[in-house]
Motif scaffolding. Structure first.
Motif, PDB file in Angstrom:
ATOM      1  N   GLU A 191     -10.815   0.071   4.003  1.00  0.00           N
ATOM      2  CA  GLU A 191      -9.973   1.097   3.051  1.00  0.00           C
ATOM      3  C   GLU A 191     -10.413   0.503   1.639  1.00  0.00           C
ATOM      4  O   GLU A 191     -10.437   1.257   0.819  1.00  0.00           O
ATOM      5  CB  GLU A 191      -8.512   1.143   3.312  1.00  0.00           C
ATOM      6  N   GLU A 192     -10.167  -0.868   1.637  1.00  0.00           N
ATOM      7  CA  GLU A 192     -10.127  -1.401   0.100  1.00  0.00           C
ATOM      8  C   GLU A 192     -11.661  -1.254  -0.423  1.00  0.00           C
ATOM      9  O   GLU A 192     -11.785  -0.887  -1.438  1.00  0.00           O
ATOM     10  CB  GLU A 192      -9.759  -2.776   0.371  1.00  0.00           C
ATOM     11  N   LYS A 193     -12.611  -1.495   0.487  1.00  0.00           N
ATOM     12  CA  LYS A 193     -14.119  -1.224   0.032  1.00  0.00           C
ATOM     13  C   LYS A 193     -14.101   0.081  -0.345  1.00  0.00           C
ATOM     14  O   LYS A 193     -14.975   0.732  -1.172  1.00  0.00           O
ATOM     15  CB  LYS A 193     -15.032  -1.580   1.066  1.00  0.00           C
ATOM     16  N   THR A 194     -13.627   1.113   0.494  1.00  0.00           N
ATOM     17  CA  THR A 194     -13.943   2.658   0.151  1.00  0.00           C
ATOM     18  C   THR A 194     -13.122   3.215  -0.862  1.00  0.00           C
ATOM     19  O   THR A 194     -13.750   3.746  -1.703  1.00  0.00           O
ATOM     20  CB  THR A 194     -13.341   3.126   1.601  1.00  0.00           C
ATOM     21  N   ASP A 198      -1.920   1.240  -1.679  1.00  0.00           N
ATOM     22  CA  ASP A 198      -1.923   0.451  -0.792  1.00  0.00           C
ATOM     23  C   ASP A 198      -2.828   0.754   0.300  1.00  0.00           C
ATOM     24  O   ASP A 198      -3.035   1.506   0.991  1.00  0.00           O
ATOM     25  CB  ASP A 198      -0.524   0.922   0.099  1.00  0.00           C
ATOM     26  N   THR A 199      -3.623  -0.631   0.507  1.00  0.00           N
ATOM     27  CA  THR A 199      -4.762  -0.627   1.394  1.00  0.00           C
ATOM     28  C   THR A 199      -4.203  -1.419   2.663  1.00  0.00           C
ATOM     29  O   THR A 199      -3.728  -2.674   2.323  1.00  0.00           O
ATOM     30  CB  THR A 199      -5.974  -1.043   0.989  1.00  0.00           C
ATOM     31  N   ALA A 205     -12.001  10.840   1.410  1.00  0.00           N
ATOM     32  CA  ALA A 205     -12.711   9.475   1.939  1.00  0.00           C
ATOM     33  C   ALA A 205     -11.691   9.049   3.040  1.00  0.00           C
ATOM     34  O   ALA A 205     -12.161   7.934   3.609  1.00  0.00           O
ATOM     35  CB  ALA A 205     -12.697   8.513   0.809  1.00  0.00           C
ATOM     36  N   GLY A 206     -10.718   9.753   3.442  1.00  0.00           N
ATOM     37  CA  GLY A 206      -9.720   9.369   4.474  1.00  0.00           C
ATOM     38  C   GLY A 206      -8.693   8.668   4.294  1.00  0.00           C
ATOM     39  O   GLY A 206      -7.958   7.936   5.100  1.00  0.00           O
ATOM     40  N   ILE A 207      -8.222   8.538   3.046  1.00  0.00           N
ATOM     41  CA  ILE A 207      -6.827   7.843   2.562  1.00  0.00           C
ATOM     42  C   ILE A 207      -5.927   8.566   2.595  1.00  0.00           C
ATOM     43  O   ILE A 207      -5.884   9.779   1.963  1.00  0.00           O
ATOM     44  CB  ILE A 207      -7.165   7.069   1.061  1.00  0.00           C
ATOM     45  N   ASN A 208      -4.888   8.320   3.304  1.00  0.00           N
ATOM     46  CA  ASN A 208      -3.576   9.129   3.213  1.00  0.00           C
ATOM     47  C   ASN A 208      -2.839   9.136   1.934  1.00  0.00           C
ATOM     48  O   ASN A 208      -2.774   8.329   1.128  1.00  0.00           O
ATOM     49  CB  ASN A 208      -2.829   8.250   4.151  1.00  0.00           C
ATOM     50  N   SER A 209      -2.323  10.220   1.543  1.00  0.00           N
ATOM     51  CA  SER A 209      -1.826  10.336   0.240  1.00  0.00           C
ATOM     52  C   SER A 209      -0.553   9.625   0.264  1.00  0.00           C
ATOM     53  O   SER A 209      -0.173   9.301  -1.127  1.00  0.00           O
ATOM     54  CB  SER A 209      -1.380  11.886   0.257  1.00  0.00           C
ATOM     55  N   GLY A 210       0.253   9.141   1.326  1.00  0.00           N
ATOM     56  CA  GLY A 210       1.252   8.277   1.193  1.00  0.00           C
ATOM     57  C   GLY A 210       0.992   6.771   0.779  1.00  0.00           C
ATOM     58  O   GLY A 210       1.861   5.948   0.411  1.00  0.00           O
ATOM     59  N   ASP A 257      -7.742  14.151  -4.537  1.00  0.00           N
ATOM     60  CA  ASP A 257      -8.581  14.865  -3.702  1.00  0.00           C
ATOM     61  C   ASP A 257      -9.642  14.040  -3.242  1.00  0.00           C
ATOM     62  O   ASP A 257      -9.906  14.010  -1.831  1.00  0.00           O
ATOM     63  CB  ASP A 257      -9.206  16.129  -4.489  1.00  0.00           C
ATOM     64  N   ASP A 258     -10.424  13.247  -4.043  1.00  0.00           N
ATOM     65  CA  ASP A 258     -11.592  12.255  -3.607  1.00  0.00           C
ATOM     66  C   ASP A 258     -11.095  11.447  -2.455  1.00  0.00           C
ATOM     67  O   ASP A 258     -11.770  11.171  -1.819  1.00  0.00           O
ATOM     68  CB  ASP A 258     -11.983  11.765  -4.748  1.00  0.00           C
ATOM     69  N   LEU A 259      -9.950  10.829  -2.803  1.00  0.00           N
ATOM     70  CA  LEU A 259      -9.273   9.814  -1.768  1.00  0.00           C
ATOM     71  C   LEU A 259      -9.079  10.322  -0.607  1.00  0.00           C
ATOM     72  O   LEU A 259      -9.159   9.579   0.505  1.00  0.00           O
ATOM     73  CB  LEU A 259      -8.223   9.059  -2.380  1.00  0.00           C
ATOM     74  N   LYS A 260      -8.514  11.408  -0.587  1.00  0.00           N
ATOM     75  CA  LYS A 260      -8.171  12.346   0.773  1.00  0.00           C
ATOM     76  C   LYS A 260      -9.324  12.447   1.506  1.00  0.00           C
ATOM     77  O   LYS A 260      -9.516  12.337   2.583  1.00  0.00           O
ATOM     78  CB  LYS A 260      -7.311  13.580   0.547  1.00  0.00           C
TER      79      LYS A 260
END
Length: 171
Positions: free
Chosen positions: A143-146, A137-138, A24-29, A19-22
């Motif tokens: 994305e990696e920093k986030t 996967d970044t 932050a804009g990270i795709n669940s895939g 949930d936190d990563l979503k």
């Protein structure tokens, strides 16, 4: 693409991490959770690993294809030096190479089904002890920093276990 690895105890934190990563804009895939407690991950409704992440099918199949192609080429050239050379055309040579490539791919993938994926083999003992592996996967440095920042600030229960630069599924 870079793949980052984190380990944490149990499967409970998986949902909040997702949930936190979503948010932050990270795709669940891009998230892959692996645990021996598959039902815990399923009930958390997170992205579980598939058989290609768990087993060494792609890696072994790729090497099997390379070996099969090599054997097909060697056999084709050998047959071209024998008395059969007049009856072997280039098309037959190609068919032979394709056949051995497919056979090698099948054999390699079959062998890979019995082995842990070489990317995650080092986590085998931790998984057996009830830990959950998070693979992310970044695709770029942002994305990696986030991700790293978020994991460090909000999810101290997850321990950073390393990364793979230029991660490739097949090799």
């Amino acid at each position: 693409m870079k793949r980052l690895y984190y380990l944490f105890q149990g499967t409970a934190p998986a949902k909040t991490i997702t949930d936190d990563l979503k948010l932050a804009g990270i795709n669940s895939g891009q998230l892959h959770f692996m645990s021996r407690d598959v039902s815990g991950l399923t009930s958390a409704k997170v992205h579980n690993t598939g058989i290609l992440d768990e087993k060494d099918i792609s890696h072994s199949g790729t090497y099997g294809a390379i070996i099969g192609l090599g054997l097909g080429i060697i056999l084709g050239f050998y047959l071209m030096t024998t008395d059969l050379a007049q009856s072997i055309s280039f098309v037959v040579f190609l068919v032979l190479c394709v056949f051995f490539t497919c056979l090698g791919t099948w054999a390699g993938a079959f062998i890979g089904m019995s082995m842990d994926n070489h990317h995650i083999a080092r986590f085998h003992d931790a998984l057996d002890q009830g830990e959950t592996l998070l693979m992310l996967d970044t695709y770029d440095i942002n994305e990696e920093k986030t991700f790293r920042q978020l994991m460090h600030q909000k999810h101290e229960e997850a321990h950073y276990e390393g990364e793979e630069d230029n991660f490739k599924v097949f090799l």
